[in-house]
Scaffold this active site. Structure first.
Site, PDB file in Angstrom:
ATOM      1  N   GLU B 107      -2.437   4.655  -3.159  1.00 57.64           N
ATOM      2  CA  GLU B 107      -2.046   3.788  -4.276  1.00 57.64           C
ATOM      3  C   GLU B 107      -2.364   4.402  -5.646  1.00 57.64           C
ATOM      4  OE1 GLU B 107      -1.878  -0.655  -3.080  1.00 57.64           O
ATOM      5  OE2 GLU B 107      -3.979  -0.034  -2.961  1.00 57.64           O
ATOM      6  N   HIS B 126      -8.562  -0.507  -9.769  1.00 54.12           N
ATOM      7  CA  HIS B 126      -7.850  -1.340  -8.792  1.00 54.12           C
ATOM      8  C   HIS B 126      -8.875  -1.886  -7.816  1.00 54.12           C
ATOM      9  CE1 HIS B 126      -5.355  -2.965  -5.742  1.00 54.12           C
ATOM     10  NE2 HIS B 126      -5.629  -2.023  -4.863  1.00 54.12           N
ATOM     11  N   HIS B 128      -9.968  -5.228  -4.872  1.00 53.07           N
ATOM     12  CA  HIS B 128      -9.674  -6.421  -4.077  1.00 53.07           C
ATOM     13  C   HIS B 128     -10.760  -7.456  -4.397  1.00 53.07           C
ATOM     14  CE1 HIS B 128      -8.162  -3.189  -1.021  1.00 53.07           C
ATOM     15  NE2 HIS B 128      -7.380  -3.279  -2.063  1.00 53.07           N
ATOM     16  N   HIS B 196      -3.367  -9.292  -2.481  1.00 52.38           N
ATOM     17  CA  HIS B 196      -3.886  -7.935  -2.566  1.00 52.38           C
ATOM     18  C   HIS B 196      -5.142  -7.823  -3.435  1.00 52.38           C
ATOM     19  CE1 HIS B 196      -2.574  -3.421  -2.988  1.00 52.38           C
ATOM     20  NE2 HIS B 196      -3.868  -3.558  -2.990  1.00 52.38           N
TER      21      HIS B 196
END
Lengths: 262, 262, 262, 262
Positions: B107, B126, B128, B196
């Protein structure tokens, strides 16, 4: 260490009581040395961080019992990292008397203005303690869930900074805002600050740390009780709350022993 | 260590500001060395893991201030275990320029495409992060609960990958998906990703770590406030949020000091 | 250590794949040595305890890839304290083949009967993982909140022991109850057990530990989303869930590195 | 260590069983030495603090099996800091027989009066365990969510101190209040105390620590289940709860191994 702690507690309580009309726990009026008090202030910073009452932000101060128009507060920095060298003495206008070249907390006026308005107050905590913030954002008053949160029975007013100063950056960064907060606090142990956190006061460092801690715990328990009971919750009766005064001595012992050793 | 940290913070902020139109905190424009920046990126990885913003998954990158069409990101691996040797330099198409034989994060296009679209952005996370995921799955917008979450006042858009690409494996594993996410992000500090997690951006590593952290804390507080207040919650006013800009300097100091020592 | 871990993961996956029809991640079919597998089983026990998936109770087993009618499981004891010497080999009737004088888990039939019914399963966890227990007690089905809980998209059946055996002590302490549980599990990755916990299965130790962990995380997120959205929650689409398969490799690396060092 | 623990458990259970009509787990009736029992009491204090069942406040006692009209309890202090030297022997009127100059817990009458009323009880915990306090403040009865909370199936009465004594400081600081609490407890394993916490009893130290721990865990799970299921929650059937008796042996092993090493 246990005995040493108890001695210190006795000393700081005693110091506090020299300026309090109605002492809850009677102690011999022996003032702690300045060194002992500043040392305790460092410990109070570390406890508040270690127990999650503050994170990188928040602060705790103590009035100088030998010179009640002065208070001790660390210079600007994360509470967990405060050392003796960071502790600064301020006058009640929150101007540094020592350590004058260091950068102070922008919000030190919380402390100075409360000490001015409340001669009985010997220690102040400002925290963004998480579980009280939802209460500060709603019209639901905090209520005493158990004896450890007894002081909540006095009522916990919410400071709405918009009423005092309109749109701001939310910070108590002027004497005027400090005074407005002190006015909202009135004679209580704590005031919530909408969109911000809380200010907590007490007659000693040990007590103010515990009140800040249990203010937050009580908020979490009240949310749970409200979810469970559909509003039919039995809080401490005002008179129960008045009688259920805590010294929190064992809390300080416990929290001090839990500090990480360097 | 305290002074060293502050120097580093000043340096990285300064570097960031070289590419930003309206700096919030003015600093001398001294670019950090590549070594210093990569070292901070390793620390940022460890902090995000230690504070629970990422678990075994998630990543953080920093733009190369000396070569703004490049960014640094670890090769694929758990953030807590990232070392200097794992840090790889990528071009903005997310092709490795160094460390070319290592496996990259699938990603990484989240990073490259945001750096392309947002010249002001110097660092990207990024995650979660758990407490934002329920918000990403509902139509309830995140709102700023307190000054530490001030940037939420800009609005936090939700990226619905189905709109961009129909049924997928939920991952941003192509440049096209990266561009679609960057488009949803627009000029904001953060975008949620349905099913996500989130993407968070800022003008420095210190800031992006703190924004990711407080995005998550604010989500938890908002859920509690909504449960408590039955919808009648006072969030920061948009103008309060604009004024309540944070540098989060003390957060970085605190979190760095809390890292486990090896 | 990193490289060593990856090798081990490859080996254990490979072993697992020797018995699986449709491998998700293709690997060279090299079986791990018995010693390596048992060593990993000890680590799996410690990870489950350290990450709070099990407390003093719960267990994890792995099928012997060299002898698929056998499985390894510790003798009765707290998972955090399991050592190599505690690991026992069982046949699929859950009779000990080694370590025969030791007391086994009363509920080892969960493992034996699932291995019988599911040739594809190479590892089994039984946990009282807390956040799934409220779901097991209601009629609310678990739904996949994010890609890390992708396997929940298969559906998570709830085992009602009353239907199988009327009033019991809630334990799966006979082969018959083990078979009934295996029947409820069917071809899924996990089954909840009403008033008890869950059984989770996978094609390797690494995967089963991660599935047990994320089953619990996903439950917590779903409760939060339901509270937030008033029922209007967007879960992963069944096809999104099918595509969002995870190897969880980095989770194992991360969790192993977090184990307390003795 | 493992074997030593098991021996000790056997011994303390055995001692307990000498005074119990219907033993759940049959053991050889060998009484532990006084030293071994007091040593376990110190460990019980530390476990309760380390697992968050008590904080700076709360206490645990054990009846002297060699002299059933006596019990052991630390002098006043935080449970985490209790040492052998703090352990005091009391008669059932809660007057100290040893260590007579030390300050005792003001609420030691909880212990003495329960030992008087309940010859089967060998150990008592008093805690402010957080998740039960919301239940104590509402009319929602605790229900057994899973086998680990089996004893909740007996019913958990709530002690309303106002009924016994009107407005008080909430503390059980007299024999009379201790008797009233014992009367509310009746033959059960636990009673909640409105605005205060809980009292938990069992036939051994190991059991009472585990019952206090799981009383709290079960409360948290029940709140979650009620939020999830809208009231339609399947609790353990009374007969399931009766059959699902736990020895909690592995919990003690686990918790003891988790204690910080000094």
């Amino acid at each position: 260490m246990y005995i040493k702690l108890r001695l210190r507690l006795a000393c700081s309580l005693a110091a506090a009581l020299m300026f309090v009309a109605a002492p809850v726990y009677s102690q011999a009026p022996v003032a702690p040395s300045r060194d002992a008090l500043v040392d305790e202030l460092v410990v109070a910073n570390h406890i508040l961080a270690n127990e999650g009452v503050v994170d990188g932000y928040g602060h705790v101060s103590v009035r100088n019992p030998a010179s009640p128009n002065r208070y001790f507060l660390a210079r600007a920095g994360a509470p967990a990292l405060v050392t003796l060298a960071d502790v600064t003495e301020y006058d009640l206008d929150s101007k540094p008397v020592t350590n004058t070249s260091a950068t102070g907390y922008a919000e030190r006026f919380i402390h100075g203005e409360i000490y001015k308005a409340r001669p009985d107050v010997m220690a102040v905590v400002h925290c963004h303690c998480l579980d009280v913030i939802p209460f500060a954002a709603t019209s639901v008053p905090l209520q005493p869930m158990y004896h450890m949160g007894y002081f909540i029975g006095e009522g916990v007013p919410v400071f709405e900074i918009r009423k005092a100063a309109g749109i701001t950056d939310m910070l108590i960064s002027t004497p005027e805002l400090g005074r407005a907060l002190a006015q909202t606090l009135g004679s209580k142990s704590a005031a919530l600050m909408r969109g911000h956190g809380a200010a907590v006061v007490a007659t000693s460092l040990h007590l103010v740390v515990a009140k800040a801690y249990y203010l937050n715990v009580n908020a979490r328990l009240q949310l749970q009780a409200m979810q469970l009971g559909g509003g039919k919750v039995t809080y401490l009766d005002p008179e129960e709350a008045r009688q259920a005064v805590q010294s929190y001595e064992r809390s300080w012992d416990f929290w001090k022993a839990r500090l990480p050793r360097n």
